[in-house]
Enzyme design. Structure first.
Site, PDB file in Angstrom:
ATOM      1  N   LYS A 196       0.850  -1.186   0.000  1.00  0.00           N
ATOM      2  CA  LYS A 196       0.000   0.000   0.000  1.00  0.00           C
ATOM      3  C   LYS A 196       0.888   1.239   0.000  1.00  0.00           C
ATOM      4  O   LYS A 196       1.729   1.401   0.874  1.00  0.00           O
ATOM      5  CB  LYS A 196      -0.900   0.028   1.244  1.00  0.00           C
ATOM      6  CG  LYS A 196      -2.055  -0.960   1.223  1.00  0.00           C
ATOM      7  CD  LYS A 196      -3.181  -0.530   0.293  1.00  0.00           C
ATOM      8  CE  LYS A 196      -3.871   0.722   0.783  1.00  0.00           C
ATOM      9  NZ  LYS A 196      -4.624   0.551   2.023  1.00  0.00           N
ATOM     10  N   HIS A 197       0.707   2.085  -0.998  1.00  0.00           N
ATOM     11  CA  HIS A 197       1.432   3.351  -1.073  1.00  0.00           C
ATOM     12  C   HIS A 197       2.944   3.168  -0.932  1.00  0.00           C
ATOM     13  O   HIS A 197       3.603   3.808  -0.135  1.00  0.00           O
ATOM     14  CB  HIS A 197       0.875   4.348  -0.059  1.00  0.00           C
ATOM     15  CG  HIS A 197      -0.509   4.811  -0.400  1.00  0.00           C
ATOM     16  ND1 HIS A 197      -0.773   5.665  -1.453  1.00  0.00           N
ATOM     17  CD2 HIS A 197      -1.713   4.510   0.141  1.00  0.00           C
ATOM     18  CE1 HIS A 197      -2.066   5.874  -1.539  1.00  0.00           C
ATOM     19  NE2 HIS A 197      -2.673   5.186  -0.585  1.00  0.00           N
TER      20      HIS A 197
ATOM     21  N   ASN B  33      12.223   6.151   7.704  1.00  0.00           N
ATOM     22  CA  ASN B  33      12.812   5.135   8.550  1.00  0.00           C
ATOM     23  C   ASN B  33      11.858   3.954   8.696  1.00  0.00           C
ATOM     24  O   ASN B  33      10.647   4.129   8.667  1.00  0.00           O
ATOM     25  CB  ASN B  33      13.107   5.703   9.940  1.00  0.00           C
ATOM     26  CG  ASN B  33      14.273   6.671   9.957  1.00  0.00           C
ATOM     27  OD1 ASN B  33      15.245   6.515   9.261  1.00  0.00           O
ATOM     28  ND2 ASN B  33      14.161   7.682  10.812  1.00  0.00           N
TER      29      ASN B  33
ATOM     30  N   HIS C 145      13.873   5.344  -0.414  1.00  0.00           N
ATOM     31  CA  HIS C 145      13.017   6.517  -0.632  1.00  0.00           C
ATOM     32  C   HIS C 145      12.625   6.591  -2.105  1.00  0.00           C
ATOM     33  O   HIS C 145      13.377   6.152  -2.968  1.00  0.00           O
ATOM     34  CB  HIS C 145      13.723   7.805  -0.239  1.00  0.00           C
ATOM     35  CG  HIS C 145      13.980   7.919   1.242  1.00  0.00           C
ATOM     36  ND1 HIS C 145      12.982   8.240   2.147  1.00  0.00           N
ATOM     37  CD2 HIS C 145      15.110   7.739   1.965  1.00  0.00           C
ATOM     38  CE1 HIS C 145      13.503   8.256   3.361  1.00  0.00           C
ATOM     39  NE2 HIS C 145      14.786   7.953   3.286  1.00  0.00           N
TER      40      HIS C 145
END
Length: 393
Positions: free
Chosen positions: A66-67, A232, A393
């Site tokens: 999810k996302h 994180n 990221h």
């Protein structure tokens, strides 16, 4: 095909949108539906995760995304009767294959977060897995192949709009990856670190240096999961599956607390009171999951008070008291914890211990490593300094 136009980007106002290859053809084929920008981000990140889990463990693997972070990840170990019940697959009239077990575990660990997920499978999607997906709210799936029976089931899901993506399992990207932010191109070498290397567990600074084979497997699962989780991040794993993932927090202790709360919820769902909740007939799956989450939490009166419980239960259940929750959580043992970077303070270990953590793998390198080690020794926790950071990221 080296380009695929998309409806829009992350949001409807972000047009035009496409995915494309600068050289060669796209390694994917859309078999059903019309995947969007975020769908493809989930699909391609989750595919990498399950592919690495399969390489590291030799077991079929599944992820629920999810996302652009995993809500769950697991390998295809058999399900106990308890897990079958709390994952709501105990009513099935067919046997679960190993890949179906992997998905049941990945989806079932955190059903609230997995609602509307994108699924990745390391192996061919078979009929059993497709039948599981048929009854879940999900956006799509990526897998190296689909049996004819599975493909037919998935093509009928959501009136034919369910996203089904087939990926070439032999595809390997270029060693350099790029992305743009604010019109500026970033470039870096791909993160090809192998997380199944036994050398990751050679530096053990704690007094307890004993890692069982199952703990090493689960710590590998944690680290591979973190490799594709927005930083994180920390990940709690038990018996071949992630049971709590804390993603995208600025403070590591907040990651540890968030993931620990999810791990505690997973364990509390196995409490006899929770497993015996007398739900009304034909309650929607999402309503049942939400009700369980509230019942376990600190606002249980929202589903137990007069005028509310009748919507969900045949009779009013007794509350699960704070003392009962503490006693039950204290019984959890053998949990593994991975971190995508070092733990800066021992407070992370204190929190992890409350959720049954007995094995840890983290990068090491904090100026307070001595305090972290001392806290592990306080609870006889075995910890390895991997020397590997896994920011994503």
């Amino acid at each position: 095909m080296n380009e695929l136009a998309l409806k829009y980007g992350c949001n409807p106002n972000q047009k035009p949108s496409r995915i494309f290859m600068e050289e060669g053809e796209l390694p994917i084929e859309v078999l059903s539906g019309r995947p969007g920008y975020i769908n493809f981000l989930d699909a391609l990140n989750s595919w990498q995760l399950v592919r690495e889990l399969k390489q590291a463990t030799g077991l079929p693997a599944a992820a629920s995304f999810k996302h652009v972070s995993p809500a769950g990840a697991a390998v295809g170990l058999p399900l106990s009767d308890t897990l079958r019940k709390i994952y709501f697959v105990d009513d099935l009239s067919f046997e679960l294959s190993p890949i179906a077990c992997a998905y049941a575990r990945a989806r079932g660990a955190d059903r609230m977060s997995s609602y509307g997920d994108f699924v990745a499978l390391s192996d061919t999607c078979d009929e059993a897995t497709a039948l599981l997906l048929k009854r879940e709210v999900s956006d799509g799936i990526i897998a190296p192949d689909f049996t004819p029976e599975a493909l037919q089931i998935l093509r009928e899901k959501r009136k034919g709009t369910y996203n089904v993506i087939k990926i070439d399992p032999d595809y390997r990207p270029a060693p350099i990856e790029r992305k743009q932010v604010f019109g500026i191109t970033f470039e870096q070498g791909r993160n090809e670190i192998r997380l199944d290397d036994p050398a990751l567990f050679e530096n053990i600074p704690t007094q307890n240096k004993a890692f069982t084979p199952e703990a090493r497997r689960d710590l590998m699962i944690a680290l591979i999961t973190l490799k594709y989780t927005q930083s994180n991040s920390v990940c709690y794993v038990k018996d071949g599956q992630a049971i709590g993932i804390g993603a995208g927090q600025q403070s590591r202790i907040h990651c540890t607390r968030l993931a620990g709360q999810k791990a505690d919820t997973w364990w509390l769902r196995q409490h006899p009171k929770v497993m015996a909740l007398p739900f009304v007939d034909n309650i929607r799956r999402a309503d049942r999951d939400n009700t369980i989450d509230i019942y376990i939490g600190d606002e249980c009166d929202d589903v137990l008070r007069d005028g509310a419980w009748q919507q969900f239960f045949k009779q009013q259940p007794e509350p699960l008291t704070r003392e009962e929750k503490h006693q039950w959580i204290a019984q959890n043992r053998g949990v593994c914890l991975g971190s995508d970077a070092f733990f800066p303070f021992g407070d992370n270990i204190e929190r992890a211990h409350k959720s049954g953590v007995e094995y840890i793998a983290q990068a090491g390198g904090s100026v307070r490593d001595d305090h972290v080690i001392m806290t592990c020794d306080k609870y006889d926790i075995a910890m390895a300094f991997t020397g590997v950071r896994l920011f994503h990221h």
